[in-house]
Write a protein that holds these residues in place. Sequence first.
Motif, mmCIF file in Angstrom:
data_model
loop_
_atom_site.group_PDB
_atom_site.id
_atom_site.type_symbol
_atom_site.label_atom_id
_atom_site.label_comp_id
_atom_site.label_asym_id
_atom_site.label_seq_id
_atom_site.Cartn_x
_atom_site.Cartn_y
_atom_site.Cartn_z
ATOM 1 N N PRO A 117 0.816 -1.218 0.000
ATOM 2 C CA PRO A 117 0.000 0.000 0.000
ATOM 3 C C PRO A 117 0.850 1.268 0.000
ATOM 4 O O PRO A 117 1.858 1.355 0.688
ATOM 5 N N ARG A 118 0.421 2.237 -0.815
ATOM 6 C CA ARG A 118 1.080 3.528 -0.920
ATOM 7 C C ARG A 118 0.058 4.630 -0.667
ATOM 8 O O ARG A 118 -0.994 4.658 -1.309
ATOM 9 N N TYR A 119 0.387 5.528 0.239
ATOM 10 C CA TYR A 119 -0.491 6.661 0.528
ATOM 11 C C TYR A 119 -0.624 7.521 -0.726
ATOM 12 O O TYR A 119 0.363 7.827 -1.385
ATOM 13 N N ARG A 120 -1.852 7.907 -1.069
ATOM 14 C CA ARG A 120 -2.085 8.777 -2.222
ATOM 15 C C ARG A 120 -2.486 10.183 -1.812
ATOM 16 O O ARG A 120 -1.898 11.148 -2.265
ATOM 17 N N ALA A 121 -3.525 10.302 -0.956
ATOM 18 C CA ALA A 121 -4.043 11.631 -0.629
ATOM 19 C C ALA A 121 -4.994 11.551 0.556
ATOM 20 O O ALA A 121 -5.474 10.484 0.918
ATOM 21 N N VAL A 127 -8.727 9.074 3.929
ATOM 22 C CA VAL A 127 -7.311 8.854 3.646
ATOM 23 C C VAL A 127 -7.275 7.751 2.588
ATOM 24 O O VAL A 127 -7.820 6.666 2.802
ATOM 25 N N VAL A 128 -6.654 8.037 1.448
ATOM 26 C CA VAL A 128 -6.694 7.129 0.305
ATOM 27 C C VAL A 128 -5.315 6.508 0.066
ATOM 28 O O VAL A 128 -4.309 7.218 0.005
ATOM 29 N N TYR A 129 -5.317 5.183 -0.075
ATOM 30 C CA TYR A 129 -4.120 4.413 -0.416
ATOM 31 C C TYR A 129 -4.349 3.717 -1.751
ATOM 32 O O TYR A 129 -5.490 3.413 -2.121
ATOM 33 N N ASP A 130 -3.270 3.417 -2.449
ATOM 34 C CA ASP A 130 -3.294 2.532 -3.607
ATOM 35 C C ASP A 130 -2.600 1.246 -3.186
ATOM 36 O O ASP A 130 -1.568 1.289 -2.505
ATOM 37 N N ALA A 131 -3.165 0.108 -3.579
ATOM 38 C CA ALA A 131 -2.573 -1.182 -3.224
ATOM 39 C C ALA A 131 -2.683 -2.126 -4.406
ATOM 40 O O ALA A 131 -3.624 -2.046 -5.202
ATOM 41 N N GLY A 132 -1.723 -3.022 -4.506
ATOM 42 C CA GLY A 132 -1.719 -4.011 -5.568
ATOM 43 C C GLY A 132 -2.261 -5.349 -5.100
ATOM 44 O O GLY A 132 -2.947 -5.445 -4.082
ATOM 45 N N SER A 133 -1.930 -6.381 -5.849
ATOM 46 C CA SER A 133 -2.429 -7.726 -5.579
ATOM 47 C C SER A 133 -1.883 -8.295 -4.272
ATOM 48 O O SER A 133 -0.785 -7.968 -3.851
ATOM 49 N N GLY A 134 -2.681 -9.166 -3.690
ATOM 50 C CA GLY A 134 -2.276 -9.850 -2.459
ATOM 51 C C GLY A 134 -3.057 -9.359 -1.257
ATOM 52 O O GLY A 134 -3.964 -8.544 -1.360
#
Length: 141
Positions: A117-121, A127-134
């Motif tokens: 997970p990466r914090y976006r905004a 509070v919005v994060y982007d996350a990939g598979s898993g």
Amino acid sequence: LSRGGTFTWESWDAATNGDSESHGWGSPAVIDILEAMLGVKVIAPGAATVRIRPPRTGLTFARGTVQTQRGPVKADWTRQGATGLMLTIDVPMNVQAEVALPATDMAMTTGGGAGAPRYRATTGGWVVYDAGSGVSTFTIK
């Protein structure tokens, strides 16, 4: 299920009034439940991106799976105290997740796990994060 149903009937009383049981006219409510109560919604064609956003208020926990074109998206969240929350997601391969947590400050939240997970905004009380598979886990303190 207690009346022998194996899928969503066209109407709640289809088994007793003889209506067709081969149409999914009554199933849109399931989509609303998954989006509003579980917080999972497909937001890009082919389920390339999903939004996972537990509701601000209401239930104290929810756990479920949303079947998408790219595989199952799982969400399991529990409220902890007045403002805390624990969220675990499992996102299939080749799917990105936009995870929105009901918080006003990134410092109140954490995110980690296989989806990196990466914090976006922080916007509009989320509070919005982007996350990939898993499998990834998020908390609000």
